[in-house]
Design a protein around this motif. Structure first.
Motif, mmCIF file in Angstrom:
data_model
loop_
_atom_site.group_PDB
_atom_site.id
_atom_site.type_symbol
_atom_site.label_atom_id
_atom_site.label_comp_id
_atom_site.label_asym_id
_atom_site.label_seq_id
_atom_site.Cartn_x
_atom_site.Cartn_y
_atom_site.Cartn_z
ATOM 1 N N LEU A 159 0.802 -1.156 -0.005
ATOM 2 C CA LEU A 159 0.028 0.012 -0.047
ATOM 3 C C LEU A 159 0.805 1.512 -0.268
ATOM 4 O O LEU A 159 0.630 2.207 0.865
ATOM 5 C CB LEU A 159 -0.846 0.163 1.333
ATOM 6 C CG LEU A 159 -1.804 -1.430 1.465
ATOM 7 C CD1 LEU A 159 -2.398 -1.304 2.764
ATOM 8 C CD2 LEU A 159 -2.998 -1.156 0.479
ATOM 9 N N ASN A 160 1.987 1.398 -0.910
ATOM 10 C CA ASN A 160 2.721 2.548 -0.937
ATOM 11 C C ASN A 160 3.591 2.290 0.158
ATOM 12 O O ASN A 160 4.351 1.878 0.282
ATOM 13 C CB ASN A 160 1.986 3.973 -1.297
ATOM 14 C CG ASN A 160 1.294 3.930 -2.491
ATOM 15 O OD1 ASN A 160 1.804 3.200 -3.784
ATOM 16 N ND2 ASN A 160 0.289 4.743 -2.546
ATOM 17 N N ASN A 161 3.411 3.125 1.107
ATOM 18 C CA ASN A 161 4.462 3.218 2.250
ATOM 19 C C ASN A 161 4.017 2.555 3.433
ATOM 20 O O ASN A 161 4.427 2.441 4.424
ATOM 21 C CB ASN A 161 4.370 4.700 2.904
ATOM 22 C CG ASN A 161 4.909 6.065 1.913
ATOM 23 O OD1 ASN A 161 5.779 5.584 1.224
ATOM 24 N ND2 ASN A 161 4.285 7.152 1.871
ATOM 25 N N HIS A 162 3.141 1.349 3.077
ATOM 26 C CA HIS A 162 2.584 0.336 4.169
ATOM 27 C C HIS A 162 2.580 -0.970 3.194
ATOM 28 O O HIS A 162 2.057 -1.199 2.330
ATOM 29 C CB HIS A 162 1.283 0.836 4.744
ATOM 30 C CG HIS A 162 1.111 2.229 5.283
ATOM 31 N ND1 HIS A 162 1.682 2.701 6.311
ATOM 32 C CD2 HIS A 162 0.566 3.138 4.507
ATOM 33 C CE1 HIS A 162 1.306 3.970 6.589
ATOM 34 N NE2 HIS A 162 0.754 4.537 5.464
ATOM 35 N N GLN A 212 5.797 3.463 7.126
ATOM 36 C CA GLN A 212 6.276 4.970 7.661
ATOM 37 C C GLN A 212 5.078 5.711 7.743
ATOM 38 O O GLN A 212 4.120 5.589 7.148
ATOM 39 C CB GLN A 212 6.995 5.634 6.587
ATOM 40 C CG GLN A 212 8.224 4.927 5.976
ATOM 41 C CD GLN A 212 9.338 5.324 7.064
ATOM 42 O OE1 GLN A 212 9.989 4.314 7.405
ATOM 43 N NE2 GLN A 212 9.328 6.486 7.624
ATOM 44 N N VAL A 213 4.912 6.060 8.998
ATOM 45 C CA VAL A 213 3.842 7.284 9.603
ATOM 46 C C VAL A 213 4.158 8.550 9.023
ATOM 47 O O VAL A 213 3.369 9.398 8.327
ATOM 48 C CB VAL A 213 3.819 7.211 11.064
ATOM 49 C CG1 VAL A 213 2.701 8.508 11.573
ATOM 50 C CG2 VAL A 213 3.496 5.972 11.799
ATOM 51 N N THR A 214 5.225 8.763 9.081
ATOM 52 C CA THR A 214 5.747 10.221 8.394
ATOM 53 C C THR A 214 7.303 9.588 7.960
ATOM 54 O O THR A 214 7.648 8.558 8.358
ATOM 55 C CB THR A 214 6.128 11.209 9.465
ATOM 56 O OG1 THR A 214 6.706 10.935 10.636
ATOM 57 C CG2 THR A 214 4.754 11.439 10.374
ATOM 58 N N TYR A 217 6.935 2.230 11.704
ATOM 59 C CA TYR A 217 6.162 1.296 12.575
ATOM 60 C C TYR A 217 6.023 -0.088 12.052
ATOM 61 O O TYR A 217 6.393 -0.369 10.919
ATOM 62 C CB TYR A 217 4.719 1.773 13.006
ATOM 63 C CG TYR A 217 3.904 1.496 11.728
ATOM 64 C CD1 TYR A 217 2.989 0.277 11.627
ATOM 65 C CD2 TYR A 217 3.826 2.567 10.572
ATOM 66 C CE1 TYR A 217 2.231 0.362 10.463
ATOM 67 C CE2 TYR A 217 3.043 2.455 9.655
ATOM 68 C CZ TYR A 217 2.264 1.213 9.540
ATOM 69 O OH TYR A 217 1.235 0.982 8.543
ATOM 70 N N ASP A 218 5.801 -1.143 12.896
ATOM 71 C CA ASP A 218 5.684 -2.368 12.713
ATOM 72 C C ASP A 218 4.520 -3.217 13.592
ATOM 73 O O ASP A 218 4.771 -2.757 14.779
ATOM 74 C CB ASP A 218 6.886 -3.259 12.430
ATOM 75 C CG ASP A 218 7.621 -3.676 13.662
ATOM 76 O OD1 ASP A 218 7.120 -4.710 14.326
ATOM 77 O OD2 ASP A 218 8.391 -2.839 14.015
ATOM 78 N N TYR A 248 11.101 6.717 16.014
ATOM 79 C CA TYR A 248 11.269 7.829 15.619
ATOM 80 C C TYR A 248 12.540 8.414 15.414
ATOM 81 O O TYR A 248 13.490 8.079 16.396
ATOM 82 C CB TYR A 248 10.454 8.885 16.371
ATOM 83 C CG TYR A 248 10.845 10.227 16.063
ATOM 84 C CD1 TYR A 248 10.164 10.944 15.180
ATOM 85 C CD2 TYR A 248 11.726 11.271 16.931
ATOM 86 C CE1 TYR A 248 10.463 12.428 14.903
ATOM 87 C CE2 TYR A 248 12.133 12.329 16.626
ATOM 88 C CZ TYR A 248 11.322 13.118 15.706
ATOM 89 O OH TYR A 248 11.451 14.218 15.255
ATOM 90 N N GLU A 249 13.058 8.931 14.540
ATOM 91 C CA GLU A 249 14.592 9.449 14.351
ATOM 92 C C GLU A 249 14.465 11.017 13.849
ATOM 93 O O GLU A 249 13.811 11.231 12.839
ATOM 94 C CB GLU A 249 15.184 8.642 13.245
ATOM 95 C CG GLU A 249 15.506 7.136 13.594
ATOM 96 C CD GLU A 249 16.135 6.303 12.375
ATOM 97 O OE1 GLU A 249 17.408 6.127 12.725
ATOM 98 O OE2 GLU A 249 15.526 5.871 11.595
#
Length: 310
Positions: free
Chosen positions: A84-87, A145-147, A152-153, A207-208
């Motif tokens: 799903l693109n980034n997911h 990716q959330v942002t 996340y996983d 988060y980085e």
């Protein structure tokens, strides 16, 4: 926690194969000593522009050097993923079937000096003894990716398995003729059924960024686990009467016949006629919940790490 109540958390990382977009297939044959035969095969490929699939099978059977001991294992594994693109969503299903003959092994009797009293192939189990396992595992995962700074996983895992076993347990070393040499072993019997259901959920976020002129990395997440086991446990205890009747040649059909160390008399006992006593059915439930936060700040010359777990 993700892999069940008995898993030694942190000692290993269990990673299952995921579907891949690039086509790949293989098949293997297995052969070895002790009548070992089997094979495996798998195939993975893209199903469409953003969907992938995978199938795998494994089968193996073999004897062992121990009397009445053998194993047969079958595994079916499948997976499906949707990009799903980034997911990335992944669903997996695995079935395990394991049949073990005479595998509840308790070693070979020795004297006080550690010398074997019989051949190392000796087994206290009868040919009819078994430990059979059937297990189904479903795992759903979503990662991405959330942002641009946070990934996340998440994983949801369900396990349903049943384990049935019949086996003999050595309980007494016997000198049947009084010559000072152990030549018989008295035994007990177990008839057990365990059914387990386990469900677990884990979510991890990373988060980085930068903070106080340092590279910052913060990880946090939760673990949730619930498991239920239904157990029906039965058995027949060792009795000196079994030995006395055997030596007198008056054994009953319900007796657990003592087993000779030399030329073992397998097949004389009749487990179907044992007087098996069952305990009241037992249900055990376990619930565990956890959360953690881990923060790392890295400057050029040193790193500061703080963590908190609940």
């Amino acid at each position: 926690m993700l892999y069940g109540a008995g898993a030694p958390g942190g000692l290993f990382n269990y990673v299952t194969k995921k579907p891949q977009s690039e086509f790949s297939a293989n098949a293997r044959a297995i052969a070895g000593s002790h009548s070992r035969t089997g094979g495996s095969g798998e195939i993975t490929s893209a199903l469409s522009d953003n969907q992938n699939g995978r199938l795998g099978v494994f089968y193996e059977e073999q004897d062992t050097y121990r009397d009445n001991s053998a194993s047969e294992v079958f595994i079916f594994d499948s997976g499906y993923s949707y990009d799903l693109n980034n997911h990335l969503f992944t669903a997996q299903y695995t079935h395990y079937s394991q049949d073990l003959d005479g595998n509840r092994l308790r070693g070979v009797p020795t004297d006080d000096a550690g010398n074997f009293l019989t051949d190392r192939s000796w087994n206290h189990n009868e040919a009819s003894d078994f430990l059979n396992l059937r297990s189904d595992v479903v795992q759903l995962s979503l990662e991405g990716q959330v942002t641009s700074s946070m990934s996340y996983d998440t994983k949801l895992r369900y396990i349903d398995n049943e384990q049935a076993q019949n086996y003999h347990e050595p309980r007494a070393l016997i000198d049947s003729d009084g010559d000072g040499a152990i030549d018989l072993v008295g035994r007990e019997f177990r008839d057990q059924l365990r059914e387990q259901e386990q469900i677990s959920f884990a979510a991890n976020f990373v988060y980085e960024g930068t903070l106080f002129n340092a590279n910052q990395r913060t990880a946090f997440g939760v673990d949730l686990y619930k498991g239920t086991e239904d157990a029906l446990l039965g058995g027949t205890a060792f009795s000196a009467d079994f030995v006395e009747r055997y030596l007198a040649g008056t054994s009953l059909d319900s007796d657990i016949i003592p087993l000779r160390l030399t030329s073992p008399n397998y097949g004389e006992s009749q487990p179907g006629n044992y007087d098996v006593n069952f305990r009241a059915p037992r249900t055990t439930e376990q619930v565990r919940n956890g959360a953690y936060v881990l923060n790392e700040l890295a400057w050029d010359k040193f790193t500061l790490v703080t963590q908190r777990a609940l």
